[in-house]
Motif scaffolding. Sequence first.
Motif, PDB file in Angstrom:
ATOM      1  N   GLY A   1     -31.627 -74.926  -8.050  1.00 52.17           N
ATOM      2  CA  GLY A   1     -32.656 -74.988  -8.599  1.00 52.17           C
ATOM      3  C   GLY A   1     -32.697 -75.719 -10.058  1.00 52.17           C
ATOM      4  N   TRP A   2     -33.757 -75.532 -10.724  1.00 57.84           N
ATOM      5  CA  TRP A   2     -34.063 -76.279 -11.828  1.00 57.84           C
ATOM      6  C   TRP A   2     -34.770 -75.279 -12.871  1.00 57.84           C
ATOM      7  CZ3 TRP A   2     -39.021 -77.107 -13.255  1.00 57.84           C
ATOM      8  CH2 TRP A   2     -39.778 -77.244 -12.440  1.00 57.84           C
ATOM      9  N   ALA A   3     -34.690 -76.004 -14.287  1.00 60.13           N
ATOM     10  CA  ALA A   3     -35.571 -75.069 -15.131  1.00 60.13           C
ATOM     11  C   ALA A   3     -35.674 -75.934 -16.484  1.00 60.13           C
ATOM     12  CB  ALA A   3     -35.026 -73.747 -15.620  1.00 60.13           C
ATOM     13  N   LYS A   4     -37.072 -75.715 -17.039  1.00 62.93           N
ATOM     14  CA  LYS A   4     -37.142 -76.675 -18.316  1.00 62.93           C
ATOM     15  C   LYS A   4     -37.705 -75.519 -19.222  1.00 62.93           C
ATOM     16  CE  LYS A   4     -38.346 -80.908 -16.165  1.00 62.93           C
ATOM     17  NZ  LYS A   4     -39.759 -82.149 -15.929  1.00 62.93           N
ATOM     18  N   GLY A   5     -37.563 -75.875 -20.603  1.00 65.40           N
ATOM     19  CA  GLY A   5     -38.030 -74.597 -21.694  1.00 65.40           C
ATOM     20  C   GLY A   5     -38.275 -75.212 -22.843  1.00 65.40           C
ATOM     21  N   LYS A   6     -38.866 -74.340 -23.735  1.00 62.99           N
ATOM     22  CA  LYS A   6     -39.135 -74.807 -25.126  1.00 62.99           C
ATOM     23  C   LYS A   6     -38.277 -73.962 -25.970  1.00 62.99           C
ATOM     24  CE  LYS A   6     -42.988 -75.831 -26.612  1.00 62.99           C
ATOM     25  NZ  LYS A   6     -44.704 -75.607 -26.922  1.00 62.99           N
ATOM     26  N   VAL A   7     -37.620 -74.585 -26.763  1.00 66.05           N
ATOM     27  CA  VAL A   7     -36.411 -74.099 -27.768  1.00 66.05           C
ATOM     28  C   VAL A   7     -37.312 -73.110 -28.808  1.00 66.05           C
ATOM     29  CG1 VAL A   7     -35.049 -74.594 -29.790  1.00 66.05           C
ATOM     30  CG2 VAL A   7     -35.148 -76.110 -27.957  1.00 66.05           C
ATOM     31  N   ASP A   8     -36.594 -71.756 -28.904  1.00 71.62           N
ATOM     32  CA  ASP A   8     -37.342 -70.713 -30.013  1.00 71.62           C
ATOM     33  C   ASP A   8     -36.341 -70.555 -30.781  1.00 71.62           C
ATOM     34  OD1 ASP A   8     -35.672 -68.970 -28.665  1.00 71.62           O
ATOM     35  OD2 ASP A   8     -37.449 -67.753 -27.879  1.00 71.62           O
ATOM     36  N   CYS A   9     -35.158 -70.962 -31.040  1.00 69.55           N
ATOM     37  CA  CYS A   9     -34.026 -70.904 -32.103  1.00 69.55           C
ATOM     38  C   CYS A   9     -33.081 -71.662 -31.980  1.00 69.55           C
ATOM     39  CB  CYS A   9     -33.464 -69.332 -32.134  1.00 69.55           C
ATOM     40  SG  CYS A   9     -32.693 -68.791 -33.475  1.00 69.55           S
ATOM     41  N   LEU A  10     -32.450 -72.183 -33.183  1.00 66.30           N
ATOM     42  CA  LEU A  10     -31.342 -73.203 -33.066  1.00 66.30           C
ATOM     43  C   LEU A  10     -30.598 -72.831 -34.557  1.00 66.30           C
ATOM     44  CD1 LEU A  10     -29.856 -75.546 -32.161  1.00 66.30           C
ATOM     45  CD2 LEU A  10     -31.146 -76.985 -33.545  1.00 66.30           C
ATOM     46  N   VAL A  11     -28.985 -72.742 -34.279  1.00 66.20           N
ATOM     47  CA  VAL A  11     -28.205 -72.468 -35.114  1.00 66.20           C
ATOM     48  C   VAL A  11     -26.925 -73.261 -34.717  1.00 66.20           C
ATOM     49  CG1 VAL A  11     -26.643 -70.995 -36.445  1.00 66.20           C
ATOM     50  CG2 VAL A  11     -28.932 -70.082 -35.714  1.00 66.20           C
TER      51      VAL A  11
ATOM     52  N   GLY B   1     -23.111 -74.636 -36.285  1.00 63.13           N
ATOM     53  CA  GLY B   1     -21.867 -74.689 -37.334  1.00 63.13           C
ATOM     54  C   GLY B   1     -20.814 -75.505 -36.982  1.00 63.13           C
ATOM     55  N   GLY B   2     -20.812 -76.470 -37.828  1.00 67.94           N
ATOM     56  CA  GLY B   2     -19.734 -77.404 -37.420  1.00 67.94           C
ATOM     57  C   GLY B   2     -20.260 -78.356 -36.159  1.00 67.94           C
ATOM     58  N   ARG B   3     -19.218 -78.373 -35.216  1.00 70.20           N
ATOM     59  CA  ARG B   3     -19.934 -79.084 -34.088  1.00 70.20           C
ATOM     60  C   ARG B   3     -20.429 -78.157 -33.037  1.00 70.20           C
ATOM     61  NH1 ARG B   3     -16.553 -84.183 -33.089  1.00 70.20           N
ATOM     62  NH2 ARG B   3     -16.078 -84.640 -35.291  1.00 70.20           N
ATOM     63  N   THR B   4     -20.539 -76.791 -33.247  1.00 75.55           N
ATOM     64  CA  THR B   4     -21.068 -75.795 -32.251  1.00 75.55           C
ATOM     65  C   THR B   4     -22.505 -75.623 -32.352  1.00 75.55           C
ATOM     66  OG1 THR B   4     -18.792 -74.742 -31.823  1.00 75.55           O
ATOM     67  CG2 THR B   4     -20.811 -73.742 -31.163  1.00 75.55           C
ATOM     68  N   ALA B   5     -23.250 -75.515 -31.443  1.00 77.82           N
ATOM     69  CA  ALA B   5     -24.791 -75.084 -31.443  1.00 77.82           C
ATOM     70  C   ALA B   5     -25.103 -73.972 -30.631  1.00 77.82           C
ATOM     71  CB  ALA B   5     -25.707 -76.315 -31.250  1.00 77.82           C
ATOM     72  N   VAL B   6     -25.708 -73.034 -31.003  1.00 80.89           N
ATOM     73  CA  VAL B   6     -26.325 -72.038 -30.190  1.00 80.89           C
ATOM     74  C   VAL B   6     -28.120 -72.389 -30.192  1.00 80.89           C
ATOM     75  CG1 VAL B   6     -26.498 -69.460 -30.136  1.00 80.89           C
ATOM     76  CG2 VAL B   6     -24.685 -70.510 -30.679  1.00 80.89           C
ATOM     77  N   LEU B   7     -28.621 -72.198 -29.081  1.00 84.11           N
ATOM     78  CA  LEU B   7     -29.815 -72.286 -29.032  1.00 84.11           C
ATOM     79  C   LEU B   7     -30.545 -71.280 -27.836  1.00 84.11           C
ATOM     80  CD1 LEU B   7     -31.534 -73.767 -26.493  1.00 84.11           C
ATOM     81  CD2 LEU B   7     -30.925 -75.625 -27.493  1.00 84.11           C
ATOM     82  N   THR B   8     -31.526 -70.884 -28.050  1.00 83.27           N
ATOM     83  CA  THR B   8     -32.412 -69.847 -27.269  1.00 83.27           C
ATOM     84  C   THR B   8     -33.860 -70.613 -27.086  1.00 83.27           C
ATOM     85  OG1 THR B   8     -33.165 -68.449 -28.884  1.00 83.27           O
ATOM     86  CG2 THR B   8     -31.140 -67.710 -27.757  1.00 83.27           C
ATOM     87  N   GLY B   9     -34.142 -70.202 -25.886  1.00 81.63           N
ATOM     88  CA  GLY B   9     -35.622 -70.765 -25.493  1.00 81.63           C
ATOM     89  C   GLY B   9     -36.264 -70.021 -24.233  1.00 81.63           C
ATOM     90  N   ILE B  10     -37.542 -70.210 -24.161  1.00 83.64           N
ATOM     91  CA  ILE B  10     -38.036 -69.541 -23.330  1.00 83.64           C
ATOM     92  C   ILE B  10     -38.504 -70.812 -22.052  1.00 83.64           C
ATOM     93  CG2 ILE B  10     -40.302 -68.749 -22.137  1.00 83.64           C
ATOM     94  CD1 ILE B  10     -38.823 -66.684 -24.348  1.00 83.64           C
ATOM     95  N   VAL B  11     -38.141 -70.383 -20.866  1.00 81.51           N
ATOM     96  CA  VAL B  11     -38.155 -71.373 -19.607  1.00 81.51           C
ATOM     97  C   VAL B  11     -39.531 -71.093 -19.308  1.00 81.51           C
ATOM     98  CG1 VAL B  11     -37.669 -71.469 -17.017  1.00 81.51           C
ATOM     99  CG2 VAL B  11     -36.165 -70.662 -18.764  1.00 81.51           C
ATOM    100  N   THR B  12     -40.146 -72.611 -19.295  1.00 79.86           N
ATOM    101  CA  THR B  12     -41.781 -72.644 -19.112  1.00 79.86           C
ATOM    102  C   THR B  12     -42.120 -73.206 -17.534  1.00 79.86           C
ATOM    103  OG1 THR B  12     -41.460 -74.844 -20.125  1.00 79.86           O
ATOM    104  CG2 THR B  12     -42.053 -73.114 -21.569  1.00 79.86           C
ATOM    105  N   ASP B  13     -40.969 -73.871 -17.005  1.00 79.30           N
ATOM    106  CA  ASP B  13     -41.234 -74.308 -15.695  1.00 79.30           C
ATOM    107  C   ASP B  13     -39.837 -74.153 -15.067  1.00 79.30           C
ATOM    108  OD1 ASP B  13     -42.740 -75.418 -13.652  1.00 79.30           O
ATOM    109  OD2 ASP B  13     -42.819 -77.123 -14.438  1.00 79.30           O
ATOM    110  N   SER B  14     -40.097 -73.745 -13.708  1.00 76.66           N
ATOM    111  CA  SER B  14     -38.940 -73.443 -12.986  1.00 76.66           C
ATOM    112  C   SER B  14     -39.101 -73.266 -11.472  1.00 76.66           C
ATOM    113  CB  SER B  14     -37.921 -72.617 -13.539  1.00 76.66           C
ATOM    114  OG  SER B  14     -36.751 -72.481 -12.881  1.00 76.66           O
ATOM    115  N   ASP B  15     -38.156 -73.448 -10.504  1.00 69.60           N
ATOM    116  CA  ASP B  15     -38.286 -72.889  -9.382  1.00 69.60           C
ATOM    117  C   ASP B  15     -37.501 -72.007  -9.003  1.00 69.60           C
ATOM    118  OD1 ASP B  15     -35.849 -74.232  -9.318  1.00 69.60           O
ATOM    119  OD2 ASP B  15     -36.191 -75.854  -7.523  1.00 69.60           O
ATOM    120  N   THR B  16     -36.915 -71.346  -9.925  1.00 69.38           N
ATOM    121  CA  THR B  16     -36.086 -70.159 -10.168  1.00 69.38           C
ATOM    122  C   THR B  16     -36.708 -69.006 -10.786  1.00 69.38           C
ATOM    123  OG1 THR B  16     -34.748 -70.343 -12.093  1.00 69.38           O
ATOM    124  CG2 THR B  16     -34.052 -71.769 -10.409  1.00 69.38           C
TER     125      THR B  16
END
Length: 181
Positions: free
Chosen positions: A90-100, A102-117
């Motif tokens: 399956g696949w999923a696409k979404g919109k980011v709702d948070c990004l942090v 630090g150095g070379r590491t990133a943490v993001l969260t987001g809501i899946v807006t379209d998917s077949d899952t």
Amino acid sequence: MAHLNIRIMAAAAAVLILATGGTAAATADHGHRPAPREAAALTGSAKLYRPLGDDITFTFDAHLAMKNTMEPEKAYGTFSFSHYLGGKGGWAKGKVDCLVTGGRTAVLTGIVTDSDTPFKGKRVGITVTDDGKHDRLGYSWATPDEDVPVPRCLSGAPFETVKKGSGDFTVLPWQPVFPTE
């Protein structure tokens, strides 16, 4: 007394430049200045390595504007992922709702807006480490209680490795600005 007035004027100019995002400096430079640097970003696309041949791809175009440096929940952008093995997946696409970042590491969260899952409408968390040669990725979207959503800005450690030669992620480090005394 003259030194005190110069210090006050210099401090006022610095505050003005910071408050206007550099507009005062741009005017003195005839309006020519580089665009403000973003506060944080995660971009790129890559396939994950799996020894069984799974086709797993993650793509990011996530940003945090400089004006929102201390508000990572105002991040914006998109992400997508897909996972296929033996013609199933399956696949999923979404919109980011948070990004942090630090150095070379990133943490993001987001809501899946379209998917077949079943992910459609749910928040997912993804972590990326950009080390230049052997990028890594982790994710967090399974919770013990299906009714408990993944919190903003939260994800797992980057335990997956990126398939060699498949792409590259780029992390722009976040540099929070804390008030001073």
